[in-house]
Write a protein that holds these residues in place. Structure first.
Motif, PDB file in Angstrom:
ATOM      1  N   ARG A  26      -6.922  -6.114 -61.565  1.00  0.00           N
ATOM      2  CA  ARG A  26      -5.649  -6.787 -61.820  1.00  0.00           C
ATOM      3  C   ARG A  26      -4.628  -5.743 -62.254  1.00  0.00           C
ATOM      4  N   ASP A  70      -1.073  -5.199 -64.218  1.00  0.00           N
ATOM      5  CA  ASP A  70      -0.062  -5.795 -65.100  1.00  0.00           C
ATOM      6  C   ASP A  70       1.277  -5.143 -64.794  1.00  0.00           C
ATOM      7  N   HIS A 101      -2.173   0.371 -54.894  1.00  0.00           N
ATOM      8  CA  HIS A 101      -3.576  -0.085 -54.946  1.00  0.00           C
ATOM      9  C   HIS A 101      -4.453   0.793 -54.060  1.00  0.00           C
ATOM     10  N   PRO A 134      -9.321   0.990 -55.790  1.00  0.00           N
ATOM     11  CA  PRO A 134      -8.184   1.895 -55.938  1.00  0.00           C
ATOM     12  C   PRO A 134      -8.673   3.311 -56.235  1.00  0.00           C
ATOM     13  N   LEU A 181      -5.798   3.174 -65.438  1.00  0.00           N
ATOM     14  CA  LEU A 181      -4.987   3.620 -66.575  1.00  0.00           C
ATOM     15  C   LEU A 181      -5.326   2.871 -67.849  1.00  0.00           C
ATOM     16  N   GLN A 182      -5.486   1.590 -67.695  1.00  0.00           N
ATOM     17  CA  GLN A 182      -5.611   0.775 -68.897  1.00  0.00           C
ATOM     18  C   GLN A 182      -6.715  -0.237 -68.689  1.00  0.00           C
ATOM     19  N   HIS A 236      -6.779  -3.751 -69.894  1.00  0.00           N
ATOM     20  CA  HIS A 236      -5.833  -4.766 -69.438  1.00  0.00           C
ATOM     21  C   HIS A 236      -6.217  -5.352 -68.098  1.00  0.00           C
ATOM     22  N   ARG A 237      -7.382  -5.004 -67.630  1.00  0.00           N
ATOM     23  CA  ARG A 237      -7.813  -5.531 -66.333  1.00  0.00           C
ATOM     24  C   ARG A 237      -8.899  -6.562 -66.510  1.00  0.00           C
ATOM     25  N   GLY A 238      -8.827  -7.588 -65.645  1.00  0.00           N
ATOM     26  CA  GLY A 238      -9.819  -8.680 -65.727  1.00  0.00           C
ATOM     27  C   GLY A 238     -11.134  -8.284 -65.091  1.00  0.00           C
TER      28      GLY A 238
END
Lengths: 363, 363
Positions: free
Chosen positions: A3, A5, A341, B352, B357-358, B361-363
């Motif tokens: 996902r 953001d 992506h 990807p 990066l984070q 924050h990913r599901g």
């Protein structure tokens, strides 16, 4: 599923259209594209800023009239856009820049893009300014950080121009690029052919939503000038500045001249071009040209835009499509996110993803 | 640097042009593309076969007149093309198929492609037949083996049509495809507009090298029919056979009809189209249409070809460029090899490549 953001910088027509896409067909896109999108921050000069790291509910924002949006009363909202803070500090994977550009210094979009790249966030933008005026520096910054900087929408909205050159024409030498890249001036020239005077044609273009309230950038060729700069620098590898691109507009053209040309089988077009010279430098200009009917750009009329790539092995290839539009430009942002992506740029020397079949036969 | 060993099946104009490219600008391409190419086998109906797993020296072959090539006297040469043995047994990474196609059963190209995929070798081809008549089965075979099957040259030579749809229009719904995909018939229609009678126009097209000695496939629309089949199946996801594509040609057209149309602002064009119906099925046909001057395909004249994609979010996007030509088609093969190198197809759900990066924050 991965996902991303998003932080939306600017919440005018284009980023609203992107929010609509995410809100209305996010599931279908996820199935096709293999990723989901979530908006965690929005900043807008008029509406202020809104942050929710658990994901902003877009539906009520999209239900409101654009002019009436005010984030200050909402949880996580603020009357101040706080763009620098949002771009630098709010945890987001991709900063989606769709504000406006001052054609002289590229601001405020240029700072938005730079802040995001400095913060290690991928960037996609529809703004010509940052790419035209500081494309090389921004690209270097993105490469240093190993992040994506994508801007398909800077030229011909979602019509794939930059990516056609970078991805689908690899291995060719592109010796020149030539295009009709401003729908307003192209529409007006078409109306002059039909005998309408310039002021009336401009008024029509404004009524149809093609031309801005101040149509100077369209009429004087400055909009095309920035696009030529992008094509010259990004596709032909030049390092030109705005002043290097000779520019003329259509303000001095009369219906009589345009109609006289038609009787000779010629069509006046405002053509932006960048051409590789024999010494490796690039000639870039915006010029009014009378094109013969068989020229690939002669039939590009009204709001339609087109870019022709001249190549060594494949001759000339032309891509034509919409040059503007709210949803068309939002699609450019989606195509940028897809490119981020895929994490792949045409000039990457990427390893093949297929299994190596015959290791012994490779050097 | 990775190297791909190629087996060239057919050594007519197109594969010779590819060999020229490899021979004359292999180093430059390697620098740009990140891989080198080496030819380890060539088969040709007339010249026989030639195999050298250390790499064939192309220069003497390219210096010979095409009609005089005879591999039988050379080391590793044989008067027999031995195509099945070469394709299946000679160690090569990529089989480059550029023979001819029987439009009824796609042979011998279809067998060449199937043998190569069965042997686990990547395939690129410029042949319409295998793709039009057995594209789905061949694609499944390639996917099962995790190898590439690329065929950009089957439609509009090196002009990027299939790859534009698959790669640059991702996320859009393509609702229809429409094109002028045969330069010979398009040239002839243009000459009819100028008052030339059909037999004279055909003779001209043959003299100019556009039309084959037997121009039936061009004139009767069969060439376009196969291309429409490819567009319908590959881009719109249909599963049509040749008989499902209604077909008309230009043999019954008179100069008078074509000229009468011009006086009404209409241009006769042989248009191949595939359109998604409301029920999800696809209508595919080749038809003579009188197009108004502002239609994106009306200005496509002479040997120029073009394909328009109709989409939901982006409106209509048209790609135009050469539809044939020796080097133009060889470039299609190079673009296929690049695609195989990248190992990436538009419908892959690839991970990807950028660093995450984070993660939180990913599901």
């Amino acid at each position: 599923m991965v996902r991303y953001d998003l932080a939306l910088i600017g919440f005018g027509g284009v980023n609203r259209a992107l929010a609509e896409l995410i809100s209305q067909r996010g599931d279908r896109l996820a199935e096709e594209l293999g990723f989901t999108l979530r908006v965690v921050a929005i900043t807008d000069l008029r509406a202020g800023s809104l942050v929710d790291t658990d994901g902003i509910d877009l539906a009520p924002l999209l239900a409101a009239e654009p002019g009436e949006l005010d984030f200050s009363g909402l949880t996580g909202g603020n009357a101040d856009p706080r763009s620098e803070w949002v771009i630098r500090e709010v945890p987001a994977d991709i900063v989606v820049e769709a504000t406006f550009t001052n054609p002289t210094d590229g601001e405020p979009a240029l700072s938005h893009v730079r802040w995001a790249l400095e913060a290690g966030k991928h960037v996609c933008t529809t703004n010509k300014g940052p790419v035209a005026l500081a494309g090389r520096a921004l690209r270097v910054l993105a490469e240093q950080r190993g992040i994506g900087f994508e801007f398909e929408g800077a030229v011909l909205s979602g019509t794939p121009v930059l990516r056609t050159a970078q991805r689908l024409l690899a291995g060719l030498e592109i010796t020149g690029v030539q295009g009709i890249m401003n729908g307003t001036s192209n529409y007006i020239l078409g109306r002059l052919e039909e005998g309408i005077e310039l002021p009336a044609a401009i008024a029509e273009a404004q009524e149809l939503g093609y031309a801005e309230a101040d149509p100077t950038a369209d009429i004087e060729g400055h909009d095309v000038q920035l696009k030529v700069l992008i094509l010259a620098n990004e596709i032909l590898g030049a390092d030109l500045r705005r002043a290097d691109v000779c520019c003329e507009g259509i303000s001095s053209v009369t219906p009589q001249e345009v109609q006289d040309a038609v009787t000779k089988g010629l069509h006046w077009k405002l053509v932006g071009s960048a051409t590789l010279r024999a010494d490796g430098t690039v000639d870039a200009r915006v010029a009014l040209l009378a094109l013969p009917a068989h020229h690939p750009l002669a039939g590009i009329s009204g709001p339609l835009n087109a870019v022709t790539f001249h190549t060594d092995l494949l001759g000339s290839v032309t891509v034509s499509g919409p040059g503007a539009g709210r949803m068309e430009t939002a699609y450019a942002l989606l195509s940028d996110i897809i490119a981020i992506h895929q994490g792949r740029h045409a000039d990457d020397d990427t390893a093949p993803l297929y299994p190596v079949l015959q290791e012994t036969h490779r050097g």
